[in-house]
Design an enzyme around this catalytic site. Sequence first.
Site, PDB file in Angstrom:
ATOM      1  N   SER A  45      -6.904  43.683  11.401  1.00  0.00           N
ATOM      2  CA  SER A  45      -7.516  44.956  11.804  1.00  0.00           C
ATOM      3  C   SER A  45      -8.329  44.884  13.093  1.00  0.00           C
ATOM      4  O   SER A  45      -8.658  45.927  13.667  1.00  0.00           O
ATOM      5  CB  SER A  45      -8.408  45.486  10.677  1.00  0.00           C
ATOM      6  OG  SER A  45      -9.446  44.569  10.383  1.00  0.00           O
ATOM      7  N   THR A  66      -2.467  44.075   7.025  1.00  0.00           N
ATOM      8  CA  THR A  66      -3.561  44.886   6.514  1.00  0.00           C
ATOM      9  C   THR A  66      -2.991  46.160   5.913  1.00  0.00           C
ATOM     10  O   THR A  66      -1.839  46.530   6.172  1.00  0.00           O
ATOM     11  CB  THR A  66      -4.536  45.283   7.636  1.00  0.00           C
ATOM     12  OG1 THR A  66      -3.820  46.045   8.628  1.00  0.00           O
ATOM     13  CG2 THR A  66      -5.158  44.057   8.293  1.00  0.00           C
ATOM     14  N   ASP A 146      -9.725  64.286  -2.772  1.00  0.00           N
ATOM     15  CA  ASP A 146      -8.646  63.906  -1.862  1.00  0.00           C
ATOM     16  C   ASP A 146      -7.904  65.183  -1.454  1.00  0.00           C
ATOM     17  O   ASP A 146      -6.908  65.554  -2.080  1.00  0.00           O
ATOM     18  CB  ASP A 146      -7.687  62.919  -2.538  1.00  0.00           C
ATOM     19  CG  ASP A 146      -6.768  62.235  -1.545  1.00  0.00           C
ATOM     20  OD1 ASP A 146      -6.157  62.955  -0.717  1.00  0.00           O
ATOM     21  OD2 ASP A 146      -6.652  60.990  -1.579  1.00  0.00           O
ATOM     22  N   ARG A 208     -13.831  52.312   6.513  1.00  0.00           N
ATOM     23  CA  ARG A 208     -13.928  52.271   7.971  1.00  0.00           C
ATOM     24  C   ARG A 208     -15.345  52.661   8.370  1.00  0.00           C
ATOM     25  O   ARG A 208     -15.888  53.654   7.880  1.00  0.00           O
ATOM     26  CB  ARG A 208     -12.916  53.232   8.616  1.00  0.00           C
ATOM     27  CG  ARG A 208     -11.467  52.770   8.492  1.00  0.00           C
ATOM     28  CD  ARG A 208     -11.223  51.518   9.320  1.00  0.00           C
ATOM     29  NE  ARG A 208      -9.848  51.046   9.252  1.00  0.00           N
ATOM     30  CZ  ARG A 208      -9.421  50.103   8.423  1.00  0.00           C
ATOM     31  NH1 ARG A 208     -10.261  49.546   7.572  1.00  0.00           N
ATOM     32  NH2 ARG A 208      -8.164  49.703   8.456  1.00  0.00           N
ATOM     33  N   ASP A 232     -20.045  47.611   3.940  1.00  0.00           N
ATOM     34  CA  ASP A 232     -19.225  46.452   4.307  1.00  0.00           C
ATOM     35  C   ASP A 232     -18.631  46.645   5.692  1.00  0.00           C
ATOM     36  O   ASP A 232     -18.265  45.680   6.348  1.00  0.00           O
ATOM     37  CB  ASP A 232     -18.102  46.263   3.287  1.00  0.00           C
ATOM     38  CG  ASP A 232     -17.195  45.092   3.644  1.00  0.00           C
ATOM     39  OD1 ASP A 232     -17.714  43.963   3.736  1.00  0.00           O
ATOM     40  OD2 ASP A 232     -15.981  45.302   3.846  1.00  0.00           O
ATOM     41  N   GLU A 237     -18.742  47.815  14.820  1.00  0.00           N
ATOM     42  CA  GLU A 237     -18.542  46.375  14.634  1.00  0.00           C
ATOM     43  C   GLU A 237     -17.558  45.832  15.678  1.00  0.00           C
ATOM     44  O   GLU A 237     -16.654  46.558  16.132  1.00  0.00           O
ATOM     45  CB  GLU A 237     -18.040  46.077  13.219  1.00  0.00           C
ATOM     46  CG  GLU A 237     -16.683  46.669  12.859  1.00  0.00           C
ATOM     47  CD  GLU A 237     -16.290  46.389  11.416  1.00  0.00           C
ATOM     48  OE1 GLU A 237     -15.216  45.793  11.237  1.00  0.00           O
ATOM     49  OE2 GLU A 237     -17.021  46.774  10.480  1.00  0.00           O
ATOM     50  N   HIS A 254     -17.615  43.155   6.677  1.00  0.00           N
ATOM     51  CA  HIS A 254     -16.224  43.618   6.603  1.00  0.00           C
ATOM     52  C   HIS A 254     -15.346  42.604   5.866  1.00  0.00           C
ATOM     53  O   HIS A 254     -14.294  42.183   6.359  1.00  0.00           O
ATOM     54  CB  HIS A 254     -15.677  43.873   8.007  1.00  0.00           C
ATOM     55  CG  HIS A 254     -14.463  44.770   8.015  1.00  0.00           C
ATOM     56  ND1 HIS A 254     -14.110  45.525   9.106  1.00  0.00           N
ATOM     57  CD2 HIS A 254     -13.525  45.031   7.074  1.00  0.00           C
ATOM     58  CE1 HIS A 254     -13.002  46.203   8.848  1.00  0.00           C
ATOM     59  NE2 HIS A 254     -12.630  45.917   7.605  1.00  0.00           N
ATOM     60  N   GLY A 257     -12.144  43.352   1.421  1.00  0.00           N
ATOM     61  CA  GLY A 257     -10.748  43.058   1.101  1.00  0.00           C
ATOM     62  C   GLY A 257     -10.341  41.627   1.344  1.00  0.00           C
ATOM     63  O   GLY A 257      -9.148  41.291   1.297  1.00  0.00           O
ATOM     64  N   TYR A 258     -11.321  40.748   1.575  1.00  0.00           N
ATOM     65  CA  TYR A 258     -11.033  39.390   2.034  1.00  0.00           C
ATOM     66  C   TYR A 258     -10.861  38.378   0.902  1.00  0.00           C
ATOM     67  O   TYR A 258     -11.289  37.235   1.020  1.00  0.00           O
ATOM     68  CB  TYR A 258     -12.158  38.929   2.965  1.00  0.00           C
ATOM     69  CG  TYR A 258     -11.729  38.805   4.425  1.00  0.00           C
ATOM     70  CD1 TYR A 258     -10.916  39.753   5.006  1.00  0.00           C
ATOM     71  CD2 TYR A 258     -12.160  37.739   5.202  1.00  0.00           C
ATOM     72  CE1 TYR A 258     -10.541  39.655   6.327  1.00  0.00           C
ATOM     73  CE2 TYR A 258     -11.789  37.628   6.533  1.00  0.00           C
ATOM     74  CZ  TYR A 258     -10.971  38.592   7.090  1.00  0.00           C
ATOM     75  OH  TYR A 258     -10.594  38.488   8.401  1.00  0.00           O
TER      76      TYR A 258
END
Length: 374
Positions: A45, A66, A146, A208, A232, A237, A254, A257-258
């Site tokens: 990303s 990603t 949504d 984001r 996060d 950034e 960030h 998702g790591y």
Amino acid sequence: MRIIIDQATPAASLLFGSLGEIQTIPGRAITSEHCRAAQAVIVRSVTSVNRELLTGSTVQFVGSATAGTDHIDRHWLQQQDITFAHAPGCNATAVVEYVLTALLWLMVREGCLLQEKTVGIIGVGHIGSLLNQRLQALGVTTLLCDPPRAERGDTGPFWPLSHLVQHAEVLTFHLPLQREGPHPTWHLLDEELLAALPDGRILINSARGALFDSAALLTALAGGKTCRVVLDVWEHEPALSLPLLSRVTLATPHIAGYTLEGRVNGAFAVYQALCRQLGGRPGVDRASLLPNAQQAVTLSGPWRSEQLKPLLDRIYRIERDDAALRAVADQSGAFDQLRAAYPARRECSSLLLVCDQEQTAQQWQRLGFQAVVR
């Protein structure tokens, strides 16, 4: 073929080494010069892939390991007849477990139960849908927002954001970044929304950074807004707003998702796509990229919700990431260095729970754990 790969891509040599000559480079350092003689570029990303990066190159394939794609100019790639692949949903489990870990940490800190809260989920794609499933398995009331799905007539029910603001104690954001179109998400959390937000709410952004107007959020917190914020992702950034950092409750670089599983999922999806592009079949099995369950835990009796946090603590301690970021946040390059050196965090599926009741095992399976009856 020559393949340029973000060095944060796991198992890069094992996956892509048989397909061509690979060169691994830090994601933010990938330049047009690196790409000029390459046939494929694999990014994450932090690399913007656009006209500036690829004009004059021989690149025929771009892969992003990603789920998100707002760093990719997909329209330009299509115009240039460059194949693009990414990995939707690759880190959904990782992000969901990050959010649950953050929420349970907050609940313990504040002496209350997550089941007493209503959680508003804003964006119900791969991540939001899975989070909804996990929360419902825990007996937590959820409200879903949504608008695109609501307009399509998808099964909901879906509520306006204004309804979640008033009725959900937790707002967690899982949206792509869109500046234009019928449903822009840039600065979705702005001065107006913050003014409407009742005190005592919990805000979580693991999607984001620019979904939140960081200046408006800082002004609200500095002005006495009593909400707890888990960030996060950050609007500018790798640059951080140190004043904002000092006021948020949990801050991480960030890495939601790591997990090892999430990163492997992303890399493997792009590997499969590149194999298809080349007319071949994958020669590597995804399962071979992950170690077996790291430990077994024996649980007796019926399922109890209070067992969840101690099990999550075996896998991930979010407060350690928070402390690590705060310790170096004022140092140049620290944000990227923390991400580059991030340890191999695992997911709930890496734990094997040995239960003595079938219903107990099934409940743990619904929460993402391996669980057997013995």
